[in-house]
Structure formats: structure tokens, C-alpha cells
Design a protein around this motif. Structure first.
Motif, PDB file in Angstrom:
ATOM      1  N   ALA A   1       0.899  -1.245  -0.055  1.00 53.74           N
ATOM      2  CA  ALA A   1      -0.235   0.041   0.080  1.00 53.74           C
ATOM      3  C   ALA A   1       0.830   1.392  -0.020  1.00 53.74           C
ATOM      4  O   ALA A   1       0.289   2.226  -0.344  1.00 53.74           O
ATOM      5  CB  ALA A   1      -0.874  -0.079   1.061  1.00 53.74           C
ATOM      6  N   ALA A   2       2.198   1.115   0.416  1.00 52.79           N
ATOM      7  CA  ALA A   2       2.999   2.350   0.381  1.00 52.79           C
ATOM      8  C   ALA A   2       3.109   2.912  -1.033  1.00 52.79           C
ATOM      9  O   ALA A   2       3.696   3.974  -1.143  1.00 52.79           O
ATOM     10  CB  ALA A   2       4.281   1.809   0.981  1.00 52.79           C
ATOM     11  N   ALA A   3       2.840   2.049  -2.113  1.00 45.83           N
ATOM     12  CA  ALA A   3       2.973   2.764  -3.605  1.00 45.83           C
ATOM     13  C   ALA A   3       1.738   3.567  -3.890  1.00 45.83           C
ATOM     14  O   ALA A   3       1.911   3.797  -5.244  1.00 45.83           O
ATOM     15  CB  ALA A   3       3.212   1.256  -4.498  1.00 45.83           C
ATOM     16  N   ILE A   4       0.723   3.415  -3.397  1.00 47.76           N
ATOM     17  CA  ILE A   4      -0.459   4.313  -3.506  1.00 47.76           C
ATOM     18  C   ILE A   4      -0.222   5.765  -4.037  1.00 47.76           C
ATOM     19  O   ILE A   4      -0.483   5.908  -5.350  1.00 47.76           O
ATOM     20  CB  ILE A   4      -1.520   4.277  -2.623  1.00 47.76           C
ATOM     21  N   PRO A   5       0.666   6.580  -3.242  1.00 48.37           N
ATOM     22  CA  PRO A   5       0.950   7.939  -3.838  1.00 48.37           C
ATOM     23  C   PRO A   5       1.727   7.819  -5.172  1.00 48.37           C
ATOM     24  O   PRO A   5       1.268   8.531  -5.978  1.00 48.37           O
ATOM     25  CB  PRO A   5       1.796   8.449  -2.651  1.00 48.37           C
TER      26      PRO A   5
END
Length: 324
Positions: A96-100
Motif C-alpha cells: 500500500a505504500a506505493a499508492i501515492p
């Protein structure tokens, strides 16, 4: 600017809390981040768990399939004012850290759809067969659609509001391949960024075997290409029939001129069959083109209606659970 993260779910009570906990509560470039859980007929209390963790719940009437759950999520997200929509899986497969990073190309107006490309070659729980099929499937989707996508089957993706309004999914099996092909053939800008994955929390429930998934994926690709490029398909078939037919006809005439036509009537019969087939396919190509133009007009009408409907509902305050 509003970011909506949508999660299609089917009986994900055990995995959903971890997935929701990993999602960012704020993302640079957005004033608001909202999470929508699309409950596709769960019977294990998935909706209640989602509400307990602050997600907006969309409940479908019964089990309608992953593709329809994905499309239902897009519709509700647009109605709730989303400028960018990120789709992720309920089993916490994607980091989820890749969402940005997924949303950034859309914010920068550099893409309409962004696909999170997994490191397929280094994922330990992917078998060699699955890795091969993933690469082959992505290559085929790139070839058919012209979209620069590295991992077409990836469900970790971001779409702009306008792209969401233009997407259609006709099947119930999966949305991943169909939406990428559709985006590419409709000249939407598709980009890929590398993303990491988390260790598996449960076995995949989308398909029973790699071969079965590959066959259904190939069928989906063929159907979508037929829907969006039918004239090209029938024109190709017409050419494959007409050119050999004409060649056989010319051969027969040459043999007749040389006085050797007797005994070659089978060439004349084959010529007639192929030429008649070619004319049939050419006629079908013209009709398919006219139908494709009509479909484009209907899609544009659908886009305008859906856009107006979403704009009217954008400022509404719907209940926490909605049946669609």
C-alpha cells in the motif's frame, strides 16, 4: 482533490483488517482520502468488519463476480466525488505504500490509468509456469492494445475520474485484461510503475489452475478486440480468403491459356469458394464498422449520462451501506 481507494471483497473477514490498516490516510496532492469496500455477496461478515474500520461499504445483490464488483466500486467512487480511484486487493497482496506513486502520474496529467507492475520474476510463491503465463499475457495485451503495460493482470491500479467514466467491463471473470485493452484501443494513456508485493495471506481464489486462467484470459482478449476492432478482424479474414482465391483463379487461367486447364478444375472450385468467403467477410467488415461506430456513439452517450448523474450525486451524503 479526492482520492478513493476501492477494495472488491468476497469473504475477506480474516484478511481485510490488515489490508485496511496498511492503507494511507493521507496522500500528497489530495485533500481527502476515502476507502470503499465492495462486498460481493460475502457471508462471513466482511461488511461489518469494513464498517468497523471506517470504510464506506457497497453491498452487491448476491455474488456477481470480481469484474462487476470492480465496476460497481468505480461508479460509487465517481458519485462520491473521486478525482482519482485506486483499486487494490483485499488479501493485502500489494504494498500500500506505493499508492501515492500510483496516483502521481494522474495528478501530473501524464496518464489516465497507471498499473502497478509486480516483480513477477522474483516473486517466490509464483511458479515458473505462472511467471511465464504472466509475461506472455502482458505481451499479448501490449500487442493487441498498444498500451505500454508491464504487468497486465495486476489489479493494483489507479484511474482518473474521466477514465473511470469511460471504462466498460462486459465479462464477470476479471477486469484486469479487459480494461487495459479497452483503454489502449480508446487512446487512454496507460502507464506502469514498479511495485512491491507482500507475502501471500491465502491462496488465490480467482482461478483453479494457471492453464485455466490463461485460456480464460486469451478468450477475454479475443472478445474485447472483436468488440473494439471488428472491422479489422473481418477485413483480415477477407484478405486471407480473397488473395489465395484470386491466386488460384489466375493460376487456372494461365493453365487454360497454356492448354493445360483440364484436370485442374479443383483449383477453380477452390477459387470460387475462397472468393465467395472473402466477399462475405468483406461485407461483414463493413457492417462491423457501422456497428462499431454505433457502439462508440452509445458509449459517448453513456459517458455523458453517467457523468451528469455522478455530478448530481457528488454532494449527496449516502448511507454507509448501499445495495447495487
Amino acid at each position: 482533490m479526492k482520492l478513493v481507494i476501492q477494495i472488491p471483497c468476497l469473504n475477506e473477514r480474516a484478511t481485510l483488517p490488515g489490508t485496511l490498516a496498511a492503507l494511507p490516510t493521507s496522500v500528497d496532492g489530495f485533500d481527502e482520502v476515502e476507502v470503499i469496500v465492495v462486498d460481493d455477496g460475502s457471508t462471513d461478515g466482511t461488511a461489518e468488519v469494513a464498517r468497523q474500520h471506517g470504510a464506506h461499504v457497497v453491498r452487491l445483490h448476491g455474488h456477481q463476480g470480481l469484474a462487476r464488483a470492480f465496476m460497481a466500486g468505480l461508479a460509487i467512487a465517481v458519485e462520491r466525488g473521486a478525482d482519482v480511484i485506486v483499486n487494490t486487493d483485499a488479501d493485502n497482496q500489494y504494498d500500500a505504500a506505493a499508492i501515492p506513486a500510483l496516483a502521481r502520474p494522474i495528478l501530473d496529467d501524464a496518464a489516465d490509468m497507471v498499473i502497478g507492475a509486480r516483480p513477477v520474476g522474483t516473486i517466490s510463491h509464483f511458479s515458473p509456469t505462472k511467471r511465464l503465463l504472466q509475461r506472455a499475457g502482458s505481451w499479448l495485451v501490449r500487442t493487441v492494445s498498444g498500451a505500454a503495460v508491464a504487468d497486465a493482470p495486476s489489479g493494483f491500479r489507479a484511474v482518473s475520474r474521466d477514465a473511470a467514466l469511460r471504462l466498460n467491463v462486459f465479462g464477470r471473470f476479471t477486469y484486469t485484461l479487459e480494461t487495459v485493452i479497452q483503454a489502449g484501443l480508446n487512446d487512454l494513456r496507460v502507464a506502469s510503475i514498479p511495485v512491491r508485493v507482500n507475502p501471500p495471506t491465502r491462496p488465490s481464489r480467482l482461478f483453479r489452475s494457471n492453464v485455466g486462467y490463461a485460456l480464460r484470459g486469451a478468450r477475454t482478449i479475443a472478445i474485447v478486440f472483436m468488440l473494439y476492432r471488428p472491422a479489422e478482424v473481418f477485413a483480415t479474414l477477407a484478405g486471407l480468403a480473397l488473395f489465395p482465391g484470386l491466386a488460384l483463379g489466375v493460376r487456372y487461367l494461365v493453365l487454360m491459356d497454356l492448354g493445360e486447364g483440364r484436370g485442374h478444375t479443383q483449383s477453380l472450385v477452390a477459387c470460387a469458394i475462397l472468393c465467395v468467403s472473402g466477399v462475405f467477410f468483406a461485407t461483414a467488415a463493413v457492417l462491423a464498422h457501422l456497428l462499431a461506430v454505433n457502439r462508440q456513439l452509445l458509449e459517448e452517450l453513456r459517458y455523458l449520462v453517467w457523468s451528469a448523474r455522478a455530478s448530481r450525486k457528488q454532494h449527496d451524503n449516502p448511507p454507509s451501506t448501499k445495495l447495487v
